[in-house]
Design an enzyme around this catalytic site. Structure first.
Site, PDB file in Angstrom:
ATOM      1  N   ALA A 226       0.861  -1.190   0.000  1.00 51.69           N
ATOM      2  CA  ALA A 226       0.000   0.000   0.000  1.00 51.69           C
ATOM      3  C   ALA A 226       0.893   1.235   0.000  1.00 51.69           C
ATOM      4  O   ALA A 226       2.108   1.133   0.200  1.00 51.69           O
ATOM      5  CB  ALA A 226      -0.898   0.005   1.230  1.00 51.69           C
ATOM      6  N   LYS A 227       0.330   2.376  -0.242  1.00 54.14           N
ATOM      7  CA  LYS A 227       1.071   3.636  -0.124  1.00 54.14           C
ATOM      8  C   LYS A 227       0.064   4.759   0.023  1.00 54.14           C
ATOM      9  O   LYS A 227      -1.080   4.643  -0.440  1.00 54.14           O
ATOM     10  CB  LYS A 227       1.922   3.882  -1.378  1.00 54.14           C
ATOM     11  CG  LYS A 227       3.109   4.768  -1.132  1.00 54.14           C
ATOM     12  CD  LYS A 227       4.235   4.004  -0.469  1.00 54.14           C
ATOM     13  CE  LYS A 227       5.418   4.882  -0.156  1.00 54.14           C
ATOM     14  NZ  LYS A 227       6.551   4.069   0.353  1.00 54.14           N
TER      15      LYS A 227
END
Ligand code: NAD
Length: 424
Positions: A112-113
Site C-alpha cells: 500500500a502507499k
C-alpha cells in the site's frame, strides 16, 4: 530539479516501469491470465480532499491518496509521503513496489502507499498536525492493524505516526491500537532498530553481494549518493566492517577521499554545517561525478531516476546496491545489464525498513518488546534469506537480479491468490 523533471517526462513513469517489470516477470513465470489481471491493478484507490485551517485563519483544501494493492497474503502495508508533487499514479506505483517488497521478504503483508499533496517545509507544526489528523480521519475506514498499516515515508516520521495512531484510536472508543501504524516513537510501541533498519538491511545485502563477487568487505570500496537516514547508516556500517567509503554526497554536493572517509566524522560535520561538503581532508565532487567513480559498490541512496541512459554507460562500479527507491531508469537498467554490472534491486536492497516495521507490528500485537540485539539478529536472518532466494532464482532462470527478485515476489503472491481462488 529541472533536469530530473525532464528525465521524468522523457523516460518512462514509475508506474509504467512497475507494470513493465510485472509483465515481464509474469511472462517468465507463465502466470495464467486471471492471476495477471488480478495482480496487475491495485484493489483500492482512494482520493480524499479535505479542509485544513491554517495559522492565519484561512481554510485550505488538500488532496490525499491511499492505494492498496491486494490483501492476498495479509493486511496491506506502506508509507505516507507529504510532497508538493505527489500524484495518484506515483502512489499507485509505490503501492505495487511495496507489494513485491513485502512478498519477497516473506512478510504476511500486501502493498500500500499513501500521500498528501502539500509542502511540509512551508507549514507550521500546528498546520501539519491538523493536516495529518484530518487526512488520518479521511482514510480511517481503510486503515486498521488487520486491514492496512501505514508507516513514514518522504517528509513524515515518528511525529506524524504518533498523530495518526492517536486520531484513529480516538475514533475507535479511545482504544489505543499501536499496531495500526509503524514507525512510531518507542514510547508508543515503536521498535528498537527501526530508525537504522534500511541502511543496516542494505549493508547485510551488500555483504552477500560482495561474497558472490569473491571480495572481502575489508578490501572493498563504496561510493554513497545521499547521506540521509538510509545512506549514512549504510556508510557507517560499511566503514565499521572495514570497508572503505571513498565518497558520499547530499543535495549540496559530494566529497571524495581515495583513502576512505570516516562516516561518523562526516555525520558530525553535516550536523554542524548542514552538509557533507567542505569536510576537512576530502576533495569535492559533484553528484554526477560520484555516480561515475571507480569503486566496487555504488550505492544510490537519495532520489529516483539518477541512473539514466546518459550516465549508465559511464558507471565504473562493479555492482550497484539500490538503497533509494527507483534510482535506475528502465533504459539504464538494460545498459548496466549489458555491461555486466550487477544491480541489487530496491525491493531487496532497501527492504530492511519494512522488515523492521513488520517486527514492530508483531511486537505491538503481543505488547511484548524485543531487545536491539534480537531485532538486529532477525533482520540479518530475513535479509540473508531473501538475498539467497533471489540469487538462486537468478542462477536457475538465467535472469538479472531485478527480474529474479520480481519473479520470487510475484510467484509467492500468485501462489497465495491461486490457493485462495477467485471470488468472482
Ligand atoms: P533522507 O531525507 O533522510 O535522505 C536523503 C538524502 O538525499 C539527504 O542526504 C539529501 O541531502 C540527499 N539528496 C537530496 N537530493 C539530492 C540530490 N539531488 N543529489 C544527491 N543527494 C540528494 O531520506 P532517506 O530516508 O535516507 O531515503 C533515501 C532514499 O531511500 C529514498 O529513495 C527513499 O525512498 C529510500 N528508502 C528509505 C527508507 C527508510 O526507511 N528511510 C526505506 C526504503 C527506501
Amino acid at each position: 530539479m529541472a533536469e530530473l523533471e525532464l528525465r521524468r517526462r522523457t523516460e518512462i513513469s514509475m508506474l509504467d516501469t512497475a507494470r513493465h517489470f510485472f509483465d515481464r516477470a509474469a511472462e517468465k513465470l507463465q502466470l495464467e491470465e486471471a492471476i495477471v489481471e488480478l495482480l496487475r491493478y491495485p484493489k483500492r484507490k482512494l482520493i480524499v480532499t479535505f479542509p485544513v485551517r491554517m495559522d492565519d485563519g484561512r481554510v485550505r483544501h488538500f488532496e490525499g491518496y491511499r492505494v492498496q494493492h491486494h490483501p492476498v497474503l495479509g493486511p496491506t502495508k506502506g508509507g505516507i509521503r507529504y510532497h508538493p508533487e505527489v500524484t495518484l499514479d506515483e502512489v499507485e506505483a509505490l503501492a505495487v513496489l511495496m507489494a513485491w517488497k513485502c512478498s519477497l521478504m516473506g512478510l504476511p503483508f500486501g502493498g500500500a502507499k499513501g500521500g498528501v499533496r502539500c509542502n511540509p517545509k512551508e507549514m507550521s507544526e500546528g498546520e501539519l498536525e491538523r493536516l495529518t489528523r484530518r487526512y488520518a480521519a479521511e482514510i480511517a475506514p481503510l486503515i486498521g492493524q488487520d486491514i492496512d498499516i501505514p508507516a513514514p515515508d518522504v517528509y513524515t516520521g515518528e511525529r506524524e505516526m504518533a498523530w495518526i495512531v492517536d486520531t484513529i484510536s480516538m475514533h475507535n472508543h479511545a482504544q489505543f491500537m499501536p499496531g495500526l501504524v509503524t514507525g512510531k516513537p518507542k514510547v508508543l510501541g515503536g521498535s528498537e532498530g527501526r530508525d537504522t533498519a534500511t541502511g543496516r538491511g542494505g549493508f547485510f545485502v551488500a555483504l552477500q553481494m560482495l561474497d558472490r563477487m569473491n571480495l572481502r568487505v575489508e578490501e572493498a570500496t563504496a561510493a554513497v549518493q545521499g547521506f540521509g537516514n538510509a545512506g549514512s547508516v549504510f556508510a557507517q556500517n560499511f566503514h565499521e566492517a572495514g570497508g572503505q567509503v571513498i565518497a558520499v554526497s547530499d543535495s549540496k554536493g559530494g566529497i571524495y577521499n581515495a583513502q576512505g572517509l570516516d562516516p561518523q566524522a562526516v555525520l558530525q560535520h553535516k550536523r554542524e554545517t548542514g552538509s557533507v561538503v567542505d569536510f576537512p581532508g576530502a576533495d569535492s565532487l559533484s553528484n554526477e561525478e560520484l555516480l561515475e567513480l571507480e569503486c566496487d559498490l555504488l550505492v544510490p541512496a537519495a532520489l529516483e531516476n539518477v541512473l539514466h541512459r546518459e550516465n549508465a554507460p559511464k558507471v565504473k562500479a562493479k555492482a550497484i546496491i539500490e538503497l533509494a527507491n527507483g534510482p535506475t531508469t528502465m533504459r539504464a537498467d538494460e545498459i548496466l545489464h549489458e555491461r555486466g554490472i550487477a544491480v541489487v534491486p530496491d525491493i531487496l536492497a532497501n527492504a530492511g525498513g519494512v522488515t523492521v516495521s513488520y517486527f514492530e507490528w508483531v511486537q505491538d500485537r503481543a505488547f511484548y518488546f524485543w531487545s536491539a540485539e534480537e531485532v538486529d539478529r532477525k533482520l540479518k536472518q530475513f535479509m540473508d534469506r531473501a538475498f539467497q532466494r533471489v540469487w538462486q532464482r537468478h542462477e536457475e532462470a538465467g535472469v538479472d537480479l531485478r527480474m529474479a527478485a520480481y519473479m520470487v515476489a510475484i510467484d509467492r503472491v500468485a501462489q497465495a491468490a491461486r490457493a485462495r481462488g477467485l471470488y468472482a
